[in-house]
Design a protein around this motif. Structure first.
Motif, PDB file in Angstrom:
ATOM      1  N   SER A   6       0.850  -1.184   0.000  1.00  0.00           N
ATOM      2  CA  SER A   6       0.000   0.000   0.000  1.00  0.00           C
ATOM      3  C   SER A   6       0.882   1.228   0.000  1.00  0.00           C
ATOM      4  O   SER A   6       1.691   1.420   0.903  1.00  0.00           O
ATOM      5  CB  SER A   6      -0.910   0.029   1.226  1.00  0.00           C
ATOM      6  N   LEU A   7       0.750   2.022  -1.041  1.00  0.00           N
ATOM      7  CA  LEU A   7       1.482   3.282  -1.150  1.00  0.00           C
ATOM      8  C   LEU A   7       0.499   4.441  -1.154  1.00  0.00           C
ATOM      9  O   LEU A   7       0.751   5.474  -1.755  1.00  0.00           O
ATOM     10  CB  LEU A   7       2.323   3.287  -2.433  1.00  0.00           C
ATOM     11  N   SER A   8      -0.609   4.280  -0.473  1.00  0.00           N
ATOM     12  CA  SER A   8      -1.637   5.312  -0.422  1.00  0.00           C
ATOM     13  C   SER A   8      -1.147   6.546   0.315  1.00  0.00           C
ATOM     14  O   SER A   8      -0.292   6.470   1.193  1.00  0.00           O
ATOM     15  CB  SER A   8      -2.887   4.787   0.287  1.00  0.00           C
ATOM     16  N   ASP A   9      -1.713   7.688  -0.058  1.00  0.00           N
ATOM     17  CA  ASP A   9      -1.486   8.965   0.629  1.00  0.00           C
ATOM     18  C   ASP A   9      -0.021   9.383   0.667  1.00  0.00           C
ATOM     19  O   ASP A   9       0.448   9.941   1.652  1.00  0.00           O
ATOM     20  CB  ASP A   9      -2.040   8.910   2.063  1.00  0.00           C
ATOM     21  N   ASN A  10       0.704   9.123  -0.418  1.00  0.00           N
ATOM     22  CA  ASN A  10       2.116   9.487  -0.459  1.00  0.00           C
ATOM     23  C   ASN A  10       2.434  10.638  -1.408  1.00  0.00           C
ATOM     24  O   ASN A  10       3.585  10.987  -1.582  1.00  0.00           O
ATOM     25  CB  ASN A  10       2.971   8.275  -0.841  1.00  0.00           C
ATOM     26  N   ILE A  11       1.428  11.205  -2.039  1.00  0.00           N
ATOM     27  CA  ILE A  11       1.611  12.287  -3.003  1.00  0.00           C
ATOM     28  C   ILE A  11       2.712  11.929  -3.996  1.00  0.00           C
ATOM     29  O   ILE A  11       3.747  12.556  -4.073  1.00  0.00           O
ATOM     30  CB  ILE A  11       1.884  13.639  -2.309  1.00  0.00           C
ATOM     31  N   LEU A  12       2.457  10.891  -4.756  1.00  0.00           N
ATOM     32  CA  LEU A  12       3.404  10.405  -5.746  1.00  0.00           C
ATOM     33  C   LEU A  12       3.286  11.140  -7.075  1.00  0.00           C
ATOM     34  O   LEU A  12       3.774  10.674  -8.084  1.00  0.00           O
ATOM     35  CB  LEU A  12       3.194   8.895  -5.973  1.00  0.00           C
ATOM     36  N   ILE A  31      -1.972  -0.880  -3.792  1.00  0.00           N
ATOM     37  CA  ILE A  31      -2.927   0.187  -3.509  1.00  0.00           C
ATOM     38  C   ILE A  31      -2.207   1.518  -3.663  1.00  0.00           C
ATOM     39  O   ILE A  31      -1.250   1.802  -2.938  1.00  0.00           O
ATOM     40  CB  ILE A  31      -3.508   0.039  -2.088  1.00  0.00           C
ATOM     41  N   LEU A  32      -2.654   2.323  -4.613  1.00  0.00           N
ATOM     42  CA  LEU A  32      -2.051   3.618  -4.901  1.00  0.00           C
ATOM     43  C   LEU A  32      -3.080   4.736  -4.747  1.00  0.00           C
ATOM     44  O   LEU A  32      -3.043   5.729  -5.478  1.00  0.00           O
ATOM     45  CB  LEU A  32      -1.475   3.624  -6.320  1.00  0.00           C
ATOM     46  N   ASP A  33      -3.983   4.598  -3.812  1.00  0.00           N
ATOM     47  CA  ASP A  33      -5.058   5.565  -3.612  1.00  0.00           C
ATOM     48  C   ASP A  33      -4.520   6.912  -3.119  1.00  0.00           C
ATOM     49  O   ASP A  33      -3.550   6.970  -2.370  1.00  0.00           O
ATOM     50  CB  ASP A  33      -6.060   5.040  -2.574  1.00  0.00           C
ATOM     51  N   ASN A  34      -5.191   7.973  -3.553  1.00  0.00           N
ATOM     52  CA  ASN A  34      -4.956   9.317  -3.030  1.00  0.00           C
ATOM     53  C   ASN A  34      -3.500   9.770  -3.158  1.00  0.00           C
ATOM     54  O   ASN A  34      -2.870  10.165  -2.182  1.00  0.00           O
ATOM     55  CB  ASN A  34      -5.407   9.380  -1.562  1.00  0.00           C
ATOM     56  N   ASN A  35      -2.962   9.706  -4.390  1.00  0.00           N
ATOM     57  CA  ASN A  35      -1.570  10.059  -4.629  1.00  0.00           C
ATOM     58  C   ASN A  35      -1.379  11.113  -5.722  1.00  0.00           C
ATOM     59  O   ASN A  35      -0.260  11.365  -6.128  1.00  0.00           O
ATOM     60  CB  ASN A  35      -0.763   8.820  -4.996  1.00  0.00           C
ATOM     61  N   LEU A  36      -2.437  11.682  -6.247  1.00  0.00           N
ATOM     62  CA  LEU A  36      -2.352  12.673  -7.318  1.00  0.00           C
ATOM     63  C   LEU A  36      -1.714  12.108  -8.588  1.00  0.00           C
ATOM     64  O   LEU A  36      -1.133  12.846  -9.374  1.00  0.00           O
ATOM     65  CB  LEU A  36      -1.585  13.924  -6.848  1.00  0.00           C
TER      66      LEU A  36
END
Length: 148
Positions: A6-12, A31-36
């Protein structure tokens, strides 16, 4: 859990490419949710990846390019979620969208990724799969250009 990340919420958003994931050959869930993340997202070949969530990112216009890329680099993909992106028309997020927009979107995605079993947390039905085979190629949403 092995094979899960899960790499969510990391602003990638500054990472157009996630090629760094290429060393994770056994990765099954990502999971790459919420990363722009945007339309130009580039993933490495992930042959075992069966679950990918890209909820609440910046996937706006080039859904076809993203789906073609996913078909190429994630051949085992069975679960995909794009909720909260402009490219995923949802009447709860945008008042301009309705249930028919979402159905067309599902047929188009299933046309491009026929092995999906779940799309946006909903099981793919036999009727949807049949419709995607017949009309999915014609369900691409084309937005007229505004201004001049």
């Amino acid at each position: 859990k092995q094979g899960y990340s899960s790499l969510s919420d990391n602003i990638l958003c500054h990472c157009r490419s996630l090629e760094g994931l290429s060393s994770f050959h056994s990765l099954e869930e990502l999971i790459l949710d919420n990363n722009l993340l945007g339309d130009d997202l580039v993933l490495p070949g992930l042959p075992r990846l069966h679950t990918l969530t890209l909820n609440k990112n910046q996937i706006i216009t080039d859904l076809e390019c993203l789906l073609d890329h996913l078909a190429e680099v994630t051949p085992a993909l069975e679960y995909l979620s794009l909720l909260g992106n402009v490219a995923c028309p949802n009447e709860l997020v945008s008042l301009e969208k309705d249930e028919e927009d979402y159905k067309r979107y599902r047929y188009f995605v299933l046309h491009k990724l026929p092995n999906l079993k779940f799309l946006d947390a909903q099981k793919v039905t036999k009727q949807e799969r049949e419709e995607a085979l017949v009309r999915g190629a014609f369900m691409k949403v084309v937005k007229p250009k505004v201004g001049s």
